[in-house]
Design an enzyme around this catalytic site. Structure first.
Site, PDB file in Angstrom:
ATOM      1  N   ASP A  10      41.873  -3.129  10.419  1.00 31.95           N
ATOM      2  CA  ASP A  10      42.755  -2.233  11.155  1.00 31.95           C
ATOM      3  C   ASP A  10      42.062  -1.920  12.487  1.00 31.95           C
ATOM      4  O   ASP A  10      40.864  -2.183  12.657  1.00 31.95           O
ATOM      5  CB  ASP A  10      42.968  -0.968  10.325  1.00 31.95           C
ATOM      6  CG  ASP A  10      43.681   0.120  11.083  1.00 31.95           C
ATOM      7  OD1 ASP A  10      44.794  -0.133  11.582  1.00 31.95           O
ATOM      8  OD2 ASP A  10      43.120   1.227  11.185  1.00 31.95           O
ATOM      9  N   ASP A  12      42.872   1.284  15.096  1.00 34.03           N
ATOM     10  CA  ASP A  12      42.626   2.709  15.337  1.00 34.03           C
ATOM     11  C   ASP A  12      42.071   3.382  14.093  1.00 34.03           C
ATOM     12  O   ASP A  12      42.657   3.307  13.011  1.00 34.03           O
ATOM     13  CB  ASP A  12      43.914   3.427  15.753  1.00 34.03           C
ATOM     14  CG  ASP A  12      44.472   2.920  17.078  1.00 34.03           C
ATOM     15  OD1 ASP A  12      43.723   2.248  17.814  1.00 34.03           O
ATOM     16  OD2 ASP A  12      45.644   3.199  17.366  1.00 34.03           O
ATOM     17  N   ASP A 170      41.382   2.511   7.338  1.00 32.75           N
ATOM     18  CA  ASP A 170      41.044   3.934   7.157  1.00 32.75           C
ATOM     19  C   ASP A 170      42.233   4.753   6.679  1.00 32.75           C
ATOM     20  O   ASP A 170      42.171   5.987   6.703  1.00 32.75           O
ATOM     21  CB  ASP A 170      40.509   4.521   8.465  1.00 32.75           C
ATOM     22  CG  ASP A 170      41.605   4.719   9.510  1.00 32.75           C
ATOM     23  OD1 ASP A 170      42.325   3.745   9.812  1.00 32.75           O
ATOM     24  OD2 ASP A 170      41.754   5.851  10.018  1.00 32.75           O
TER      25      ASP A 170
END
Length: 219
Positions: A10, A12, A170
């Site tokens: 991922d 961001d 995250d």
């Protein structure tokens, strides 16, 4: 368990601390449309991970298809192209990890909910593009995470199977995408913007330090 042959990240909250840029660009978009409120960092953080369209919907408290939601989404995406990384930077350990993977000839990709043009600008501005075989956003014609479609396309581009690939993120969306794709393992970046959902405790590799990812290659 065999050693992984590829990594998918991922963006961001995983590779890049983009929260200050997301906040600043959301506030620029709100100002450009005449809204009289602004977001703090703390107010912005819960909206990160689901994509700009969902962020606009959540911030306004309006449905995704509402005209005001769409207007804010487009304003945010356009402004992000002009301010892709005014404040953002890679998290500690990210460049070290990517350098180590590159030195071992292990391919990497990025799958993100960020608008495609902004994704390109951010990756270029922060020097991450040369590390990647491919980077994808839903705008490229794929279903959003947690659907595994972008992960499948990345595996195809890297010439590996999902079962040979580590997914690192995250958010719940990232973790579920990794499981839905049948990945070798799923890493959860503790420096990110969301807590690990309780049902995934013990099922993911929790990364207190980002460089812990490299241990998967040495086990």
């Amino acid at each position: 368990m065999s050693k992984p042959k590829a990594y998918i990240f991922d963006l961001d909250g995983t590779l890049v601390d983009a929260l200050p840029d997301i906040q600043a660009n959301a506030n620029r978009a709100l100002e450009s449309l005449g809204y009289d409120f602004r977001l703090t960092l703390e107010e912005t953080q819960p909206h990160v991970g689901g994509g700009a369209h969902k962020l606009a919907s959540n911030v306004l408290g309006l449905p995704m298809e509402h005209a005001e939601t769409m207007a804010l989404y487009h304003a945010f995406a356009d402004i992000y192209e002009q301010h892709p990384a005014d404040f953002g930077k890679p998290f500690p350990g990210v460049i070290e990890t990517l350098d180590a993977l590159k030195a071992r000839g292990i391919p990497c990709c990025v799958v993100t909910a960020k608008p495609a043009k902004a994704r390109v600008k951010v990756l270029d501005a922060l020097g991450l593009t040369p590390y990647l075989t491919l980077a994808l956003s839903p705008e490229d014609g794929f279903a959003k995470k947690p659907a595994p479609d972008m992960l499948f396309e990345c595996c195809r581009a890297m010439g590996v199977e999902p079962s040979e690939t580590v997914m690192v993120g995250d958010t719940r969306f990232d973790v579920e995408a990794g499981f839905n794709a049948g990945c070798h393992s799923v890493g959860f970046a503790e420096h990110g913007y969301q807590e690990l959902p309780e049902e995934f405790v013990g099922r993911v590799v929790s990364l207190h330090a980002f460089t812990d990812l490299l241990k998967l290659l040495d086990d």
